[in-house]
Design a protein around this motif. Structure first.
Motif, mmCIF file in Angstrom:
data_model
loop_
_atom_site.group_PDB
_atom_site.id
_atom_site.type_symbol
_atom_site.label_atom_id
_atom_site.label_comp_id
_atom_site.label_asym_id
_atom_site.label_seq_id
_atom_site.Cartn_x
_atom_site.Cartn_y
_atom_site.Cartn_z
ATOM 1 N N GLY A 196 -3.915 -6.385 -26.452
ATOM 2 C CA GLY A 196 -2.741 -7.078 -25.932
ATOM 3 C C GLY A 196 -1.436 -6.569 -26.491
ATOM 4 N N SER A 197 -1.490 -5.601 -27.417
ATOM 5 C CA SER A 197 -0.276 -5.049 -28.042
ATOM 6 C C SER A 197 -0.269 -3.531 -27.904
ATOM 7 C CB SER A 197 -0.217 -5.430 -29.529
ATOM 8 O OG SER A 197 -0.272 -6.834 -29.686
ATOM 9 N N PRO A 198 0.915 -2.902 -27.939
ATOM 10 C CA PRO A 198 0.980 -1.438 -27.867
ATOM 11 C C PRO A 198 0.249 -0.792 -29.047
ATOM 12 C CG PRO A 198 3.127 -2.418 -27.452
ATOM 13 C CD PRO A 198 2.249 -3.534 -27.931
ATOM 14 N N SER A 199 -0.338 0.363 -28.784
ATOM 15 C CA SER A 199 -1.064 1.103 -29.820
ATOM 16 C C SER A 199 -0.445 2.496 -29.958
ATOM 17 C CB SER A 199 -2.547 1.224 -29.454
ATOM 18 O OG SER A 199 -3.201 2.128 -30.325
ATOM 19 N N ILE A 200 0.069 2.795 -31.149
ATOM 20 C CA ILE A 200 0.668 4.106 -31.385
ATOM 21 C C ILE A 200 -0.394 5.195 -31.313
ATOM 22 C CG2 ILE A 200 1.899 5.533 -33.065
ATOM 23 C CD1 ILE A 200 3.293 3.046 -34.058
ATOM 24 N N VAL A 201 -1.590 4.906 -31.824
ATOM 25 C CA VAL A 201 -2.667 5.910 -31.812
ATOM 26 C C VAL A 201 -3.024 6.291 -30.378
ATOM 27 C CG1 VAL A 201 -5.072 6.359 -32.428
ATOM 28 C CG2 VAL A 201 -3.593 5.103 -34.012
ATOM 29 N N LEU A 202 -3.256 5.279 -29.529
ATOM 30 C CA LEU A 202 -3.577 5.569 -28.130
ATOM 31 C C LEU A 202 -2.422 6.270 -27.420
ATOM 32 C CD1 LEU A 202 -5.531 2.460 -26.753
ATOM 33 C CD2 LEU A 202 -6.380 4.760 -27.181
ATOM 34 N N THR A 203 -1.202 5.888 -27.760
ATOM 35 C CA THR A 203 -0.030 6.506 -27.141
ATOM 36 C C THR A 203 0.030 7.995 -27.449
ATOM 37 O OG1 THR A 203 1.238 4.441 -27.243
ATOM 38 C CG2 THR A 203 2.487 6.484 -27.019
ATOM 39 N N VAL A 204 -0.224 8.366 -28.695
ATOM 40 C CA VAL A 204 -0.211 9.782 -29.081
ATOM 41 C C VAL A 204 -1.316 10.552 -28.370
ATOM 42 C CG1 VAL A 204 -0.543 11.386 -30.999
ATOM 43 C CG2 VAL A 204 0.863 9.348 -31.320
ATOM 44 N N MET A 242 7.804 16.455 -18.175
ATOM 45 C CA MET A 242 8.251 15.206 -17.559
ATOM 46 C C MET A 242 7.150 14.157 -17.538
ATOM 47 S SD MET A 242 10.007 14.648 -13.827
ATOM 48 C CE MET A 242 11.295 15.810 -14.254
ATOM 49 N N SER A 243 5.977 14.521 -17.016
ATOM 50 C CA SER A 243 4.878 13.559 -16.905
ATOM 51 C C SER A 243 4.415 13.042 -18.271
ATOM 52 C CB SER A 243 3.713 14.187 -16.138
ATOM 53 O OG SER A 243 2.600 13.325 -16.109
ATOM 54 N N PRO A 244 4.167 13.921 -19.271
ATOM 55 C CA PRO A 244 3.760 13.392 -20.587
ATOM 56 C C PRO A 244 4.791 12.465 -21.212
ATOM 57 C CG PRO A 244 3.329 15.748 -20.451
ATOM 58 C CD PRO A 244 4.115 15.396 -19.238
ATOM 59 N N LEU A 245 6.079 12.797 -21.089
ATOM 60 C CA LEU A 245 7.113 11.951 -21.682
ATOM 61 C C LEU A 245 7.164 10.585 -21.007
ATOM 62 C CD1 LEU A 245 10.011 14.516 -22.272
ATOM 63 C CD2 LEU A 245 8.578 13.404 -23.994
ATOM 64 N N MET A 246 6.991 10.566 -19.681
ATOM 65 C CA MET A 246 6.990 9.290 -18.966
ATOM 66 C C MET A 246 5.800 8.429 -19.394
ATOM 67 S SD MET A 246 8.076 10.463 -15.089
ATOM 68 C CE MET A 246 7.691 8.826 -14.458
ATOM 69 N N ILE A 247 4.625 9.062 -19.504
ATOM 70 C CA ILE A 247 3.433 8.320 -19.905
ATOM 71 C C ILE A 247 3.567 7.799 -21.338
ATOM 72 C CG2 ILE A 247 0.977 8.577 -20.427
ATOM 73 C CD1 ILE A 247 1.528 8.254 -17.484
ATOM 74 N N VAL A 248 4.127 8.621 -22.232
ATOM 75 C CA VAL A 248 4.329 8.184 -23.619
ATOM 76 C C VAL A 248 5.274 6.996 -23.671
ATOM 77 C CG1 VAL A 248 5.392 8.843 -25.821
ATOM 78 C CG2 VAL A 248 3.782 10.388 -24.706
ATOM 79 N N SER A 307 3.703 -0.706 -23.367
ATOM 80 C CA SER A 307 2.662 -1.440 -22.650
ATOM 81 C C SER A 307 1.529 -1.816 -23.603
ATOM 82 C CB SER A 307 2.096 -0.579 -21.510
ATOM 83 O OG SER A 307 3.102 -0.257 -20.571
ATOM 84 N N PRO A 308 0.761 -2.839 -23.262
ATOM 85 C CA PRO A 308 -0.402 -3.210 -24.078
ATOM 86 C C PRO A 308 -1.420 -2.070 -24.130
ATOM 87 C CG PRO A 308 0.139 -4.938 -22.506
ATOM 88 C CD PRO A 308 0.956 -3.758 -22.122
ATOM 89 N N ALA A 309 -2.239 -2.065 -25.170
ATOM 90 C CA ALA A 309 -3.231 -1.012 -25.341
ATOM 91 C C ALA A 309 -4.265 -1.010 -24.219
ATOM 92 C CB ALA A 309 -3.935 -1.182 -26.693
#
Length: 310
Positions: free
Chosen positions: A174-182, A213-219, A225-227
C-alpha cells in the motif's frame, strides 16, 4: 520522420489513457464501481487477484503477479503483431533510403509551399508503390485494444480490497517502494535500449532522448504509486523485454531476409520528379505589365476637351 511518428503514437497513447481513465468513474481518485471498463475488466481482475491471494493462499503480491501474467498473455499476440508490422516497415524503409533520402533533402530545401506539396506527393507515391506505410505500419488499433486492459489491471492492483494492507517480500503493497522503483526503472531502460538496437543506426542519435523518456516516466509514477501498482509494472517490463528480444533476434532478421529477397527480384525505382520541372514565376509585376499590349489612345476625347476649353 521516425521520431515524429513515435511522438505521435505516444501522444495517442496518453490520450487513450485519459479517455479510458474517464471510463472508470471515480470519486477523489477511488473507483465508484461504475463505468464499462470497471464492470467488464477491473472488477473481474480484482476478483482474480483475491482468488489467488485468499482462496489459493498465495498472498496479494503473487496474486497481482499471476493476474498480470494472465492479462499480458491475453494481449501478448496483439503487441507482437504490432511489433511485427513495425519491424517490417522499418526494414523496408532501410532498403528505400537511397531513394527516400534525396526526396527528403529536396523537401527540406523547397523554396515555396507549392514545391513542397509536389515533393510530398512524390514521396507518398514512392512509399505506396514500395509497400511503405505513412504510419510505419504501427497503426493505432492494437494499441487502443490493449489500453483498456492496462487501465483495468492498474486499478485492480491499486484498489482491490486487501491489497493496501498486504505485504510482499517485506514490502508494504500500500506504500511506494524505492527498491521496486529502482528495479522497474532498470527494466524499462533495458527494454528501451533493446528497442533502439532495432532502429536504423542513422536514426539512433536523433531518437536517443526517447530511450530515457519511458524509464523516467515509469520511475516517476512508481515513486508516487503503491508498491502493488509497481509490482504490476515490474511484470509488464519483463514481458516487454521478452517481446523486444523476440523482435530483435527472430522477427527483424526474418524481415531483413524476406525483404532483401523481394527487392533483389524487383529493385525499387525512383519516380520521375514532378517538382524538378516546377519553376516559380519570379518575374516582377512591372515587367509583366510591360509586355501587355498597349491600349489604343482615345485622342478624340482629349481633343474635344481642348476645344471646349477654348
Amino acid at each position: 520522420m521516425k521520431k515524429k511518428q513515435l511522438l505521435r503514437l505516444l501522444g495517442l497513447g496518453l490520450l487513450a489513457m485519459v479517455f479510458l481513465a474517464g471510463c472508470v468513474q471515480n470519486e477523489n481518485g477511488v473507483p465508484t464501481g461504475e463505468g464499462w471498463v470497471y464492470n467488464l475488466l477491473v472488477a473481474p481482475m480484482g476478483q482474480l487477484i483475491t482468488y489467488f491471494a485468499k482462496d489459493q493462499g498465495f498472498g496479494y503480491g503473487i496474486g497481482i503477479i499471476l493476474t498480470t501474467l494472465i492479462v499480458r498473455a491475453i494481449i501478448f499476440p496483439l503487441g507482437l503483431y504490432q511489433a511485427w508490422k513495425a519491424s517490417s516497415q522499418a526494414v523496408r524503409r532501410e532498403h528505400l533510403k537511397p531513394i527516400l533520402d534525396p526526396i527528403q533533402e529536396r523537401l527540406k530545401n523547397a523554396k515555396d509551399q507549392q514545391e513542397q506539396l509536389l515533393i510530398q506527393q512524390e514521396m507518398m507515391a514512392v512509399q505506396k508503390e514500395n509497400g511503405l506505410s505513412m504510419l510505419g505500419g504501427m497503426g493505432c488499433l492494437p494499441l487502443l485494444i490493449q489500453m483498456p486492459f492496462f487501465t483495468a489491471i492498474f486499478y485492480a492492483a491499486r484498489y482491490t480490497p486487501g491489497v493496501s494492507e498486504a505485504t510482499f517480500l517485506g514490502m508494504d503493497l500500500g506504500s511506494p517502494s524505492i527498491v521496486l522503483t529502482v528495479i522497474v526503472g532498470l527494466l524499462y531502460f533495458l527494454q528501451s535500449y533493446l528497442s533502439m538496437l532495432a532502429v536504423d543506426p542513422d536514426q539512433r542519435a536523433q531518437m536517443k532522448s526517447m530511450m530515457y523518456m519511458s524509464p523516467l516516466m515509469i520511475v516517476f509514477f512508481s515513486f508516487t504509486s503503491p508498491a502493488g501498482v509497481t509490482l504490476y509494472w515490474l511484470v509488464g517490463g519483463i514481458i516487454q523485454i521478452v517481446q523486444q528480444l523476440i523482435v530483435n533476434y527472430i522477427v527483424r532478421p526474418y524481415h531483413k531476409r524476406k525483404i532483401a529477397e523481394e527487392f533483389e527480384k524487383n529493385p525499387p525505382k525512383a519516380r520521375p520528379s514532378t517538382a524538378s520541372s516546377y519553376k516559380k514565376d519570379v518575374t516582377p509585376a512591372s515587367n509583366n505589365q510591360a509586355v501587355l499590349p498597349n491600349k489604343p489612345k482615345n485622342t478624340q476625347k482629349r481633343n474635344a476637351g481642348k476645344q471646349r476649353s477654348r
